[in-house]
Design an enzyme around this catalytic site. Structure first.
Site, PDB file in Angstrom:
ATOM      1  N   HIS A 154     -57.505  35.271  42.739  1.00 50.81           N
ATOM      2  CA  HIS A 154     -56.408  35.561  43.682  1.00 50.81           C
ATOM      3  C   HIS A 154     -56.811  35.217  45.126  1.00 50.81           C
ATOM      4  O   HIS A 154     -56.313  35.838  46.062  1.00 50.81           O
ATOM      5  CB  HIS A 154     -55.974  37.030  43.619  1.00 50.81           C
ATOM      6  CG  HIS A 154     -55.793  37.533  42.227  1.00 50.81           C
ATOM      7  ND1 HIS A 154     -54.604  37.431  41.543  1.00 50.81           N
ATOM      8  CD2 HIS A 154     -56.671  38.126  41.375  1.00 50.81           C
ATOM      9  CE1 HIS A 154     -54.748  37.958  40.325  1.00 50.81           C
ATOM     10  NE2 HIS A 154     -56.003  38.379  40.200  1.00 50.81           N
ATOM     11  N   SER A 275     -57.322  15.263  66.639  1.00 48.35           N
ATOM     12  CA  SER A 275     -55.944  15.485  67.050  1.00 48.35           C
ATOM     13  C   SER A 275     -55.692  14.714  68.338  1.00 48.35           C
ATOM     14  O   SER A 275     -56.601  14.543  69.154  1.00 48.35           O
ATOM     15  CB  SER A 275     -55.719  16.980  67.263  1.00 48.35           C
ATOM     16  OG  SER A 275     -54.682  17.191  68.192  1.00 48.35           O
ATOM     17  N   LYS A 281     -60.268  19.553  67.726  1.00 52.71           N
ATOM     18  CA  LYS A 281     -59.937  19.507  66.299  1.00 52.71           C
ATOM     19  C   LYS A 281     -60.736  18.510  65.477  1.00 52.71           C
ATOM     20  O   LYS A 281     -61.061  17.417  65.923  1.00 52.71           O
ATOM     21  CB  LYS A 281     -58.455  19.167  66.130  1.00 52.71           C
ATOM     22  CG  LYS A 281     -57.532  20.230  66.661  1.00 52.71           C
ATOM     23  CD  LYS A 281     -57.356  21.355  65.683  1.00 52.71           C
ATOM     24  CE  LYS A 281     -56.227  21.032  64.759  1.00 52.71           C
ATOM     25  NZ  LYS A 281     -55.975  22.140  63.841  1.00 52.71           N
ATOM     26  N   GLU A 288     -56.018  16.511  52.683  1.00 54.16           N
ATOM     27  CA  GLU A 288     -54.584  16.774  52.710  1.00 54.16           C
ATOM     28  C   GLU A 288     -53.810  15.612  52.086  1.00 54.16           C
ATOM     29  O   GLU A 288     -52.849  15.826  51.344  1.00 54.16           O
ATOM     30  CB  GLU A 288     -54.126  17.031  54.150  1.00 54.16           C
ATOM     31  CG  GLU A 288     -54.645  18.374  54.658  1.00 54.16           C
ATOM     32  CD  GLU A 288     -54.471  18.551  56.161  1.00 54.16           C
ATOM     33  OE1 GLU A 288     -54.454  19.696  56.597  1.00 54.16           O
ATOM     34  OE2 GLU A 288     -54.363  17.555  56.884  1.00 54.16           O
TER      35      GLU A 288
END
Ligand code: ARG
Length: 457
Positions: A154, A275, A281, A288
């Site tokens: 979980h 970024s 970043k 992704e």
């Protein structure tokens, strides 16, 4: 020149022509198409269906066409599909002798052959990619049989395990994917030529000879089925979908693990991006994209399943739509496997953070309960006692490691040995059963995986 122009009195509408054409995407079948034609023509000559001089001339010309396309001298263009292109080119080079090639054959069995030849190689190529990935995972796992980390359920910390255990879980998934691709290759590896348009042919052909020339272990058993079957395309894309699903799960974990909250791993500069506005970043874009591209391959699967749904026997032009989805699934998966394998090799694993993270989240609670069981308390009662102990820890800002023996003893009968019991290393070393994380069990799993790897090809 259309292969079928004889029956027609006027030209096809321009828009219809381009709507009908598959050349833009089936041109990648040219090698398979020409090799298939060479085998077909060799057989026609051997069986005396066409004269042997002509058969030989066709074969050598086809070889020349193949070489010229390979080295860029001949450009694939101006034809309805790759089959028409090759035949037109043949006729352009040797005149009417070239027109003998299509004897006893239809584009329906020809395209089935080409697609099978193409996807059979694609399977072998994908299998090499999966093998490289499993090898990388196994190599990393071998170095981390003692790198302690929390196992999650979980997405909550559950019990202590090792990085080797976690990585080998993925190695097992990819090993099953390899099995799926080997099975897909078996269903692909059946030779359909000789099925003609749908009811085979009256020429005295030798299908087994063609199969042998093209290295197929078997020929299709029913010509109607052979020209209308695309199950093998479904098998291929379905295997690709499951592999993508596995890649997306692993990618998701890497995205979470590389976040500032976790810091379990650090992606190398080579496999992350920045970024345009936030200078600090470092984003896990590769992972992704891997996760995102899974949707695309599932789309390819839906595509072929829906194309085939409700199609009457035998060949229908709908089936021309089988190729782009298969090629897309192949290209996408191949790229994903390559990037993911490279990215893993360059990823830094923060063993200290993993170890520290294991102490939080009460990952040794199961050990504590088992400790009480060892002292004669039924497991259900022990579970409840340790549950209360955890509530106490949370209220007082403690962990199972920082609790004093007096505090332990408020809940049950404990002695000093409890502090050894709750050490994650101990919990891990006790899980020696096959499949468990104990270093000795892991070494066995890793060795077995190296054996399995030898059979993936
Ligand atoms: N381009 C076609 C395909 O991919 C080749 C077969 C054409 N057959 C036909 N009967 N029109 O399916």
């Amino acid at each position: 020149m259309k292969l079928w122009s004889g029956r027609f009195e006027s030209e096809t509408d321009k828009a219809a022509d381009s709507f009908n054409s598959s050349l833009s995407f089936d041109k990648r079948l040219y090698r398979c198409d020409i090799r298939g034609s060479i085998a077909h023509c060799t057989m026609l000559g051997e069986c005396g269906i066409i004269p042997s001089y002509e058969a030989k001339l066709i074969v050598t010309t086809l070889e020349g066409i193949l070489a010229d396309i390979d080295n860029g001298e001949t450009e694939i263009k101006d034809a309805e599909d790759i089959h028409s292109f090759v035949e037109n080119e043949l006729v352009a080079r040797i005149g009417s002798v070239g027109k003998m090639l299509h004897t006893g054959r239809s584009r329906n069995d020809q395209v089935a052959l080409d697609t099978r030849m193409y996807l059979r190689e694609a399977c072998t190529d994908i299998l090499a990619g999966i093998k490289a990935l499993i090898t990388r995972l196994t190599d990393i796992a071998a170095k981390h049989t003692e790198t302690v980390m929390p196992a999650f359920t979980h997405l909550q910390k559950a019990q202590p395990t090792t990085l080797a255990h976690h990585f080998m879980a993925y190695a097992e998934m990819f090993a099953r994917d390899a099995q799926r691709f080997m099975q897909a290759r078996e269903s692909i590896n059946v030779m359909p030529l000789g099925s003609g348009a749908c009811t085979s042919t009256s020429y005295p052909i030798d299908r087994e000879m063609v199969a042998k020339l093209l290295d197929f272990p078997a020929v299709t058993a029913n010509s109607m089925d052979a020209v209308s079957d695309r199950d093998f395309v479904i098998d291929f894309i379905s295997a690709a979908s499951v592999t993508m699903m596995h890649l997306s799960r692993f990618s998701e974990e890497i995205i979470i693990w590389s976040s500032d909250e976790y810091k379990y791993v650090e992606l190398s500069d080579k496999f992350s991006t920045g970024s345009s506005i936030m200078p600090q970043k470092k984003n896990p874009d590769m992972n992704e994209l891997l996760r995102g591209k899974t949707g695309r391959v599932y789309g390819d699967l839906m595509n072929i399943l829906t194309v085939m749904k409700g199609l009457p026997l035998a060949y229908d032009k709908d089936m021309q739509e089988d190729k782009e989805c298969a090629f897309d699934a192949y290209d996408t998966l191949k790229a994903c496997l390559g990037v993911f394998t490279a990215l893993l090799g360059d990823m830094k694993i923060n063993s200290d953070v993993l170890r520290k993270s294991t102490d939080g989240g009460f990952t040794s609670a199961t050990e504590c309960a088992d400790y009480l069981v060892g002292r004669g308390i039924p497991f259900r009662d022990a579970h409840s006692i340790i549950g209360q102990l955890v509530v106490y820890c949370i209220k007082h800002g403690k962990t199972l490691q920082t609790l004093s023996l007096e505090e332990y003893n408020k809940f049950g009968e404990f002695d000093e040995s409890i502090f050894d019991v709750i050490r994650p290393e101990r919990a891990i070393s006790q899980r020696k059963a096959t499949g468990g994380p104990a270093p000795e069990a892991m070494k066995k799993e890793i060795a077995a995986m190296r054996e399995k790897l030898k059979k993936i090809k």
